[in-house]
Enzyme design. Structure first.
Site, PDB file in Angstrom:
ATOM      1  N   ARG A   1       1.144  -1.185  -0.225  1.00 49.79           N
ATOM      2  CA  ARG A   1       0.094   0.274   0.049  1.00 49.79           C
ATOM      3  C   ARG A   1       0.727   1.309   0.054  1.00 49.79           C
ATOM      4  O   ARG A   1       0.189   1.662  -0.539  1.00 49.79           O
ATOM      5  CB  ARG A   1      -0.938   0.063   1.407  1.00 49.79           C
ATOM      6  CG  ARG A   1      -2.125  -1.011   1.271  1.00 49.79           C
ATOM      7  CD  ARG A   1      -3.328  -1.065   2.093  1.00 49.79           C
ATOM      8  NE  ARG A   1      -3.863   0.777   2.120  1.00 49.79           N
ATOM      9  CZ  ARG A   1      -3.819   1.114   2.998  1.00 49.79           C
ATOM     10  NH1 ARG A   1      -3.542   1.070   4.657  1.00 49.79           N
ATOM     11  NH2 ARG A   1      -4.446   2.218   3.063  1.00 49.79           N
TER      12      ARG A   1
ATOM     13  N   HIS B   1       0.332   5.551  -1.626  1.00 48.44           N
ATOM     14  CA  HIS B   1       0.366   6.657  -1.003  1.00 48.44           C
ATOM     15  C   HIS B   1       1.538   7.071  -0.876  1.00 48.44           C
ATOM     16  O   HIS B   1       1.551   8.768  -0.521  1.00 48.44           O
ATOM     17  CB  HIS B   1      -0.125   5.762   0.700  1.00 48.44           C
ATOM     18  CG  HIS B   1      -1.286   5.712   1.006  1.00 48.44           C
ATOM     19  ND1 HIS B   1      -2.322   6.098   1.764  1.00 48.44           N
ATOM     20  CD2 HIS B   1      -1.822   4.184   0.597  1.00 48.44           C
ATOM     21  CE1 HIS B   1      -3.166   5.759   1.903  1.00 48.44           C
ATOM     22  NE2 HIS B   1      -2.912   4.448   0.975  1.00 48.44           N
ATOM     23  N   ASP B   2       2.405   7.003  -1.058  1.00 49.68           N
ATOM     24  CA  ASP B   2       3.746   7.525  -1.623  1.00 49.68           C
ATOM     25  C   ASP B   2       3.607   7.886  -3.329  1.00 49.68           C
ATOM     26  O   ASP B   2       3.595   9.616  -3.116  1.00 49.68           O
ATOM     27  CB  ASP B   2       5.041   6.975  -1.563  1.00 49.68           C
ATOM     28  CG  ASP B   2       6.209   7.816  -1.769  1.00 49.68           C
ATOM     29  OD1 ASP B   2       6.450   7.954  -1.394  1.00 49.68           O
ATOM     30  OD2 ASP B   2       7.183   6.678  -2.375  1.00 49.68           O
TER      31      ASP B   2
ATOM     32  N   VAL C   1       1.650  11.766  -4.021  1.00 46.83           N
ATOM     33  CA  VAL C   1       1.700  12.891  -3.610  1.00 46.83           C
ATOM     34  C   VAL C   1       2.999  13.641  -4.152  1.00 46.83           C
ATOM     35  O   VAL C   1       3.822  12.738  -3.749  1.00 46.83           O
ATOM     36  CB  VAL C   1       1.894  12.545  -2.117  1.00 46.83           C
ATOM     37  CG1 VAL C   1       1.920  14.034  -1.410  1.00 46.83           C
ATOM     38  CG2 VAL C   1       0.471  12.370  -1.437  1.00 46.83           C
TER      39      VAL C   1
ATOM     40  N   GLY D   1       5.001  12.479  -6.294  1.00 46.85           N
ATOM     41  CA  GLY D   1       5.619  11.037  -7.374  1.00 46.85           C
ATOM     42  C   GLY D   1       6.306  10.698  -6.335  1.00 46.85           C
ATOM     43  O   GLY D   1       6.300  10.495  -5.555  1.00 46.85           O
TER      44      GLY D   1
ATOM     45  N   ASN E   1      -4.015   8.551   6.379  1.00 43.17           N
ATOM     46  CA  ASN E   1      -2.558   7.649   6.534  1.00 43.17           C
ATOM     47  C   ASN E   1      -2.283   7.430   7.772  1.00 43.17           C
ATOM     48  O   ASN E   1      -3.020   6.660   8.598  1.00 43.17           O
ATOM     49  CB  ASN E   1      -0.917   8.356   5.650  1.00 43.17           C
ATOM     50  CG  ASN E   1      -0.788   8.080   4.814  1.00 43.17           C
ATOM     51  OD1 ASN E   1      -1.963   7.613   3.571  1.00 43.17           O
ATOM     52  ND2 ASN E   1      -0.252   9.643   4.021  1.00 43.17           N
TER      53      ASN E   1
ATOM     54  N   PRO F   1      -7.605   9.770  -1.995  1.00 47.49           N
ATOM     55  CA  PRO F   1      -9.004   9.366  -1.844  1.00 47.49           C
ATOM     56  C   PRO F   1      -9.426   8.432  -0.296  1.00 47.49           C
ATOM     57  O   PRO F   1      -8.360   8.531   0.065  1.00 47.49           O
ATOM     58  CB  PRO F   1      -9.477   8.757  -2.711  1.00 47.49           C
ATOM     59  CG  PRO F   1      -8.493   7.843  -2.758  1.00 47.49           C
ATOM     60  CD  PRO F   1      -7.003   8.767  -3.003  1.00 47.49           C
TER      61      PRO F   1
ATOM     62  N   HIS G   1      -5.929  -4.578  -3.673  1.00 54.81           N
ATOM     63  CA  HIS G   1      -6.934  -5.095  -2.022  1.00 54.81           C
ATOM     64  C   HIS G   1      -7.162  -6.601  -2.173  1.00 54.81           C
ATOM     65  O   HIS G   1      -7.571  -7.231  -1.379  1.00 54.81           O
ATOM     66  CB  HIS G   1      -8.205  -4.284  -2.476  1.00 54.81           C
ATOM     67  CG  HIS G   1      -8.043  -2.799  -2.043  1.00 54.81           C
ATOM     68  ND1 HIS G   1      -9.190  -2.073  -1.459  1.00 54.81           N
ATOM     69  CD2 HIS G   1      -6.665  -2.089  -1.650  1.00 54.81           C
ATOM     70  CE1 HIS G   1      -8.564  -0.680  -1.344  1.00 54.81           C
ATOM     71  NE2 HIS G   1      -7.297  -1.239  -1.176  1.00 54.81           N
TER      72      HIS G   1
ATOM     73  N   THR H   1      -9.693 -14.190   0.392  1.00 52.63           N
ATOM     74  CA  THR H   1      -8.833 -14.687   0.506  1.00 52.63           C
ATOM     75  C   THR H   1      -7.455 -14.318   0.571  1.00 52.63           C
ATOM     76  O   THR H   1      -6.885 -13.771   0.061  1.00 52.63           O
ATOM     77  CB  THR H   1      -8.128 -15.340  -0.857  1.00 52.63           C
ATOM     78  OG1 THR H   1      -7.591 -14.707  -1.697  1.00 52.63           O
ATOM     79  CG2 THR H   1      -9.403 -16.663  -1.467  1.00 52.63           C
TER      80      THR H   1
END
Length: 318
Positions: free
Chosen positions: A56, A60-61, A64, A66, A88, A157, A187, A241
């Site tokens: 993840r 998240h990196d 924002v 790049g 976060n 988001p 996910h 799973t």
């Protein structure tokens, strides 16, 4: 080639987009990728959920400013980090796995491998080690000199997002509808908190009622996991799973068993539904699409100056 010379070359190209390539560490740290994978294997054995949490970090990196490892920076007395961002805080985790990887790399080739590249390699390994596809990653990023908290709050988001909003957001990063659906398929592994679905279960769109898109028996299961008085940090599986990277996530969406609103909306919304159905029926097509999406996500770059951090949590001392 020395690591200092490599850093010099990366600084030369920072004004334009750095020329990322798979073999950039071959002269300076030829075992970099195997070192990263070995640590990820240990993390998977120690706590299976941790590799999904590491994966993840790439999203998240990179969204924002790049892929620059800004999300890894700890708060300082004067500058709060992105870990405090709304999307976060109390959510991103397993930073210690990145620390472990960095420590292993620094022992073998100090000052050579950026934290930004570690995130990219580790995210790929999280997929490959849990049964998903493997691929060559493009490397050569620099680490940011500061976090981007305000930008993170503006860009990332929430679990409440609908498909229309997500399509528009991804389009800003030259990511297609197919990329959106494929990347959401990451996910396939991991868990999320009750905090992220309480509104779906008890007050969808301010109606005081549950989300009608949730399959009734699955809603009963979620009600037991996340009652109104629950500790909202309790976690539930993102698909049936959660330790295997496969296309079960999409099968669950078709059946109305998506955990997050931002997941289930991909099936209820017309523009994204066709890709959900396609990926639910053909895992190989999903695997090809998610590799392409992860590569495009990894190509998002910052136009800011950077460095190769010695500790991923703090900028280097000047």
């Amino acid at each position: 080639m020395s690591c200092l010379f490599l850093l010099f070359l990366l600084h030369i190209t920072i004004a334009a987009a750095a020329q990322l390539r798979p073999d950039i560490y071959l002269p300076t740290c030829p075992n970099a990728e195997s070192i990263v994978r070995n640590v990820m294997k240990k993390a998977l054995i120690r706590e299976p959920r941790s590799v999904a949490s590491v994966m993840r970090l790439q999203f998240h990196d990179c969204f924002v400013n790049g892929c620059d490892a800004s999300v890894l920076l700890d708060d300082t007395p004067t500058v709060p980090g992105e870990k405090q961002a709304l999307s976060n805080i109390n959510s991103l985790r397993s930073f210690e796995v990145i620390d472990e990887i960095k420590e292993a790399l620094e022992k073998v080739c100090p000052g050579c491998v950026s934290c930004a590249d570690i995130v990219i390699m580790a995210a790929r390994d999280a997929v490959a080690l849990t049964g998903g596809p493997d691929w060559k990653v493009r490397l050569g990023r620099l680490d940011s000199l500061s976090p981007w908290l305000e930008e993170s709050n503006e860009i990332m988001p929430s679990p409440r997002s609908n498909a229309s909003y997500l399509i528009d957001l991804f389009k800003k990063f030259n990511l297609s509808v197919e990329d959106l659906v494929a990347l959401s398929g990451t996910h396939s592994i991991g868990q999320a908190r009750c905090f992220s679905i309480m509104f779906r279960l008890y007050n969808q769109s301010g109606t005081g009622r549950p989300d009608p898109a949730i399959e009734p028996k699955y809603r009963e299961k979620l009600n037991k996991l996340c009652p109104t008085n629950v500790d909202q940090n309790v976690t539930g599986d993102l698909d049936a799973t959660p330790r295997v990277f496969d296309n079960q996530y999409f099968k669950d969406l078709v059946a109305g068993r998506g955990f997050l609103n931002s997941d289930q909306t991909l099936h209820t919304f017309t523009q994204t539904r066709s890709f959900v159905k396609l990926f639910s029926k053909d895992q190989s097509v999903f695997f090809k699409a998610v590799v392409n999406g992860m590569l495009k996500l990894g190509d998002l770059q910052s136009n800011q100056r950077g460095e190769i951090r010695r500790n991923c949590r703090v900028v280097n001392k000047r």
